[in-house]
Scaffold this active site. Structure first.
Site, short mmCIF file in Angstrom:
data_model
loop_
_atom_site.label_atom_id
_atom_site.label_comp_id
_atom_site.label_asym_id
_atom_site.label_seq_id
_atom_site.Cartn_x
_atom_site.Cartn_y
_atom_site.Cartn_z
N GLU A 1 -17.98 -37.23 11.99
CA GLU A 1 -18.39 -37.21 13.39
C GLU A 1 -17.09 -37.26 14.19
O GLU A 1 -16.10 -37.84 13.74
CB GLU A 1 -19.26 -38.42 13.72
CG GLU A 1 -20.59 -38.39 13.01
CD GLU A 1 -21.55 -39.45 13.53
OE1 GLU A 1 -22.54 -39.08 14.15
OE2 GLU A 1 -21.30 -40.64 13.32
N ALA A 2 -17.12 -36.70 15.41
CA ALA A 2 -15.92 -36.69 16.24
C ALA A 2 -15.41 -38.12 16.45
O ALA A 2 -14.21 -38.36 16.55
CB ALA A 2 -16.22 -36.04 17.58
N SER B 1 -21.70 -52.91 14.39
CA SER B 1 -20.59 -51.96 14.43
C SER B 1 -19.74 -52.09 15.69
O SER B 1 -19.19 -53.13 15.97
CB SER B 1 -21.19 -50.56 14.28
OG SER B 1 -20.21 -49.58 14.26
N ASP C 1 -17.00 -52.69 12.25
CA ASP C 1 -17.38 -52.93 10.86
C ASP C 1 -16.60 -52.03 9.90
O ASP C 1 -16.95 -51.91 8.73
CB ASP C 1 -18.90 -52.78 10.66
CG ASP C 1 -19.40 -51.39 10.98
OD1 ASP C 1 -18.70 -50.65 11.70
OD2 ASP C 1 -20.49 -51.03 10.50
N ARG D 1 -28.61 -36.07 25.14
CA ARG D 1 -29.54 -36.55 24.10
C ARG D 1 -29.73 -38.06 24.26
O ARG D 1 -28.82 -38.76 24.72
CB ARG D 1 -29.02 -36.24 22.70
CG ARG D 1 -27.64 -36.76 22.40
CD ARG D 1 -27.26 -36.57 20.96
NE ARG D 1 -27.84 -37.60 20.11
CZ ARG D 1 -27.34 -38.83 19.97
NH1 ARG D 1 -26.27 -39.21 20.62
NH2 ARG D 1 -27.93 -39.69 19.19
N SER E 1 -29.67 -41.74 23.14
CA SER E 1 -28.92 -42.46 22.11
C SER E 1 -29.89 -43.09 21.12
O SER E 1 -30.99 -43.51 21.49
CB SER E 1 -28.07 -43.55 22.76
OG SER E 1 -27.74 -44.54 21.81
N GLY E 2 -29.48 -43.19 19.88
CA GLY E 2 -30.30 -43.86 18.88
C GLY E 2 -29.92 -45.33 18.75
O GLY E 2 -30.58 -46.08 18.04
N THR E 3 -28.86 -45.75 19.41
CA THR E 3 -28.40 -47.12 19.23
C THR E 3 -28.34 -47.92 20.53
O THR E 3 -28.17 -49.12 20.50
CB THR E 3 -26.97 -47.14 18.63
OG1 THR E 3 -26.10 -46.47 19.53
CG2 THR E 3 -26.91 -46.49 17.28
N ASP F 1 -16.16 -48.76 9.55
CA ASP F 1 -16.63 -47.51 8.95
C ASP F 1 -16.19 -46.29 9.77
O ASP F 1 -16.60 -45.17 9.48
CB ASP F 1 -18.15 -47.50 8.70
CG ASP F 1 -18.97 -47.61 9.96
OD1 ASP F 1 -18.39 -47.82 11.05
OD2 ASP F 1 -20.21 -47.49 9.86
P1 NG1 Z 1 -26.00 -42.79 19.30
O1 NG1 Z 1 -26.05 -44.10 20.01
O2 NG1 Z 1 -27.32 -42.33 18.77
O3 NG1 Z 1 -25.27 -41.76 20.11
C1 NG1 Z 1 -23.86 -43.57 17.92
C2 NG1 Z 1 -22.84 -42.50 17.69
C3 NG1 Z 1 -23.16 -41.81 16.39
C4 NG1 Z 1 -23.29 -42.79 15.23
C5 NG1 Z 1 -24.25 -43.89 15.61
C6 NG1 Z 1 -24.36 -44.96 14.55
C7 NG1 Z 1 -21.74 -41.03 19.33
C8 NG1 Z 1 -21.92 -40.05 20.41
N1 NG1 Z 1 -22.86 -41.50 18.76
O4 NG1 Z 1 -25.13 -42.99 17.99
O5 NG1 Z 1 -22.18 -40.88 16.14
O6 NG1 Z 1 -22.03 -43.28 14.86
O7 NG1 Z 1 -23.89 -44.49 16.85
O8 NG1 Z 1 -23.44 -45.98 14.69
O9 NG1 Z 1 -20.63 -41.37 19.01
ZN ZN Z 2 -19.24 -48.82 12.52
#
Ligand code: NG1
Ligand code: ZN
Length: 529
Positions: free
Chosen positions: A370-371, A64, A278, A497, A499-501, A280
């Site tokens: 999402e914002a 992405s 990508d 928080r 991040s998940g990525t 989206d």
């Molecule tokens: P993380 O990295 O968990 O904050 C980010 C975006 C999510 C979502 C994911 C998946 C922010 C703050 N976070 O997640 O909204 O799009 O990537 O791609 O923009």
């Molecule tokens: Zn994307």
């Protein structure tokens, strides 16, 4: 299972020693060089999921908005949705397994999920424009082949297009044809129909500058252009022919830095938008006559779309339940405007598309964004049937026309996942129908100044959150410190928080002035260390 084939292919896709990854909110994501074995194993997992669900499963190779050197992979479930949680765990387990454990893990998944080994398996594969993506998608194909699955490789395709293909395929093409042409035809037909109903502004041109993040969006928009009406004048920038993917451009860059992308010159009041790598996500923006930059983000997109739909619902006289779903990153002003002025219920979920998507499914019409510009609209089956019936049978002209608009909106939106191309067409159509300029749209409410920061820490997992990620429960004392800092400012809010990525902790703040939002974010980031 043909374990000989598995072993033979596995030897070609060895896992680097000591590497451990997690299937997060966006699947697996890291440096491309670390992902070969993950791709191969996800190919195998997709086959098992396909056999279990007796449906086609998607595998998308993309990272992405992340840097060009990164890559990632995400599985797409039968209805175009994100993979379910139990399977996310299998994905993590399989990706981190040592070579000698692969067979037993595959066997265990099959037993737990009652996967029938003689069941036919079908996997759809897509990839973004990263230099590493082609080879990595070949590794996915090896995984599919190792377990005897069939596959269709769509090659270069946007993430939402792949979700669309999977959904079309699994609904016997009731939703549309599972080809890129089918996608272009369905969307462009709905767009033409919808904008036909724009009365006075009907023949006006719609001009839009698009920053394609040097990614797949440029290729797909070029393909789609011949299907779109001439009155939509789109100009593509950052089309990937010169610069690097996502570098100083794209939706994420524009949103996070709150400034225009490189490679796109903006004249005052011109309507511009950015896709991410990508395609989206989408955000809009413009420069005013004084040269000030204005971002029109996912929250404003949700507001525009939900207002449009609500007005049509009033016209057709149906009491369909509509709600907007946001995350903690939604600007406080947007939530207030929606709840207090628009009287639309708003719900907050954890970050990550699947959380928003699931919540939105609870309503007749669920608008989620999402914002950062990722979002779509979901229509329940009952709502869709009601609207389609009225669009055909309703005797009162006004009501029927409103129902037709809703019907075309349903056909224009990609209900499987957020889709920059589809969202862009929905937005352009609404602006034309309502006769709104980008400035008028932006002026619906004023964003609270805000700031997003990233903090590198030794282990981001020490932060655990609750209340849709708006409060930290661990480490002890952190939330109390944040509360103290927030109290020092007016109209303020802040949260942290993991991040998940990315391997970072994200800090978000809002306050009455940009200076205060910046200083609150800075103080909170110091508290995170
Ligand atoms: P993380 O990295 O968990 O904050 C980010 C975006 C999510 C979502 C994911 C998946 C922010 C703050 N976070 O997640 O909204 O799009 O990537 O791609 O923009
Ligand atoms: Zn994307």
């Amino acid at each position: 299972m043909d374990f000989e084939a598995v072993a033979k292919y596995s030897a070609l896709h060895l896992k680097p020693a000591g590497l451990s990854l997690q299937y997060g909110t966006a699947g697996f994501r890291t440096k491309a060089g670390h992902l070969d074995h993950v791709m191969y194993r996800m190919g195998m997992l997709a086959v098992l999921r396909s056999r279990q669900t007796k449906s086609t499963i998607g595998v998308m190779v993309t990272a992405s908005h992340n840097p060009e050197e990164d890559n990632g992979v995400k599985l797409v479930d039968p209805l175009g949705e994100m993979l379910t949680s139990a399977w996310e765990e299998y994905a993590t387990c399989l990706a981190n397994a040592e070579e000698q454990e692969i067979q037993s893990i595959l066997t265990e998944i099959c037993q737990k999920e009652a996967v029938k080994l003689n069941q036919r398996a079908s996997v759809f594969i897509g990839r973004d424009t990263r230099p590493s993506s082609e080879k990595l998608s070949q590794s996915v194909i090896d995984g599919v082949s190792a377990l005897g699955g069939q596959y269709h490789d769509y090659g270069l395709i946007t993430t939402p297009q792949l979700h669309y293909m999977v959904f079309c395929q699994n609904t016997q093409e009731h939703y549309g044809k599972a080809t890129v042409e089918g996608y272009y035809q369905k969307l462009s037909k709905a767009f033409v129909e919808l904008t036909k109903q724009a009365s006075s502004s009907g023949d006006d041109q719609m001009c839009l500058k698009i920053d394609c993040a040097n990614g797949i969006g440029a290729l797909k928009l070029k393909e789609m252009e011949r299907y779109l009406p001439k009155k939509l004048l789109i100009h593509l920038y950052n089309d990937g022919t010169k610069e690097k993917l996502n570098h100083l451009c794209g939706a994420d860059f524009v949103k996070v830095h709150q400034k225009p992308p490189l490679g796109l010159e903006i004249k005052p009041n011109e309507r511009c938008c950015s896709f991410d790598g990508d395609a989206d996500r989408i955000v809009y923006y413009y420069n005013d006559t004084a040269g000030h930059f204005h971002l029109v983000d996912g929250d404003k997109i949700a507001t525009l779309i939900s207002t449009f739909i609500k007005e049509l619902l009033i016209k057709i006289g149906q009491t369909l339940k509509m709600a907007v779903v946001q995350t903690a990153y939604a600007n406080g002003s947007s939530t207030r405007y929606l709840e207090e002025t628009m009287k639309v219920p708003v719900h907050c979920t954890k970050t990550g598309v699947k959380h928003l998507h699931h919540k939105a499914q609870e309503f007749d019409i669920g608008v989620y964004f999402e914002a950062n510009g990722h979002g779509t609209v979901l229509f329940s089956k009952a709502a869709e049937e009601k609207i389609r019936h009225m669009a055909k049978e309703e005797k009162e002209n006004q009501k029927r026309d409103a129902a037709k608009m809703l019907e075309n909106t349903i056909d224009l939106i990609n209900q499987t996942v957020g889709d920059a191309i589809s969202d862009m067409l929905v937005i352009e159509a609404i602006l034309a129908l309502k006769g709104l300029t980008v400035q008028q749209w932006d002026a619906i409410y004023t964003d609270l100044p805000n700031r997003q920061l990233k903090v590198k820490v030794a282990d981001r997992r020490v932060i655990d959150t609750t209340d849709a990620e708006r409060r930290a429960v661990t480490p002890p004392g952190l939330q109390e410190k944040i509360d103290e800092l927030v109290k020092k400012y007016r109209l303020s809010r802040a949260f942290v928080r993991p991040s998940g990525t990315e391997d970072v902790v994200r800090v978000y703040s809002e306050a009455d002035t940009q200076e205060n939002a910046d200083s609150l974010a800075h103080e909170v980031s110091l508290a995170v260390y």
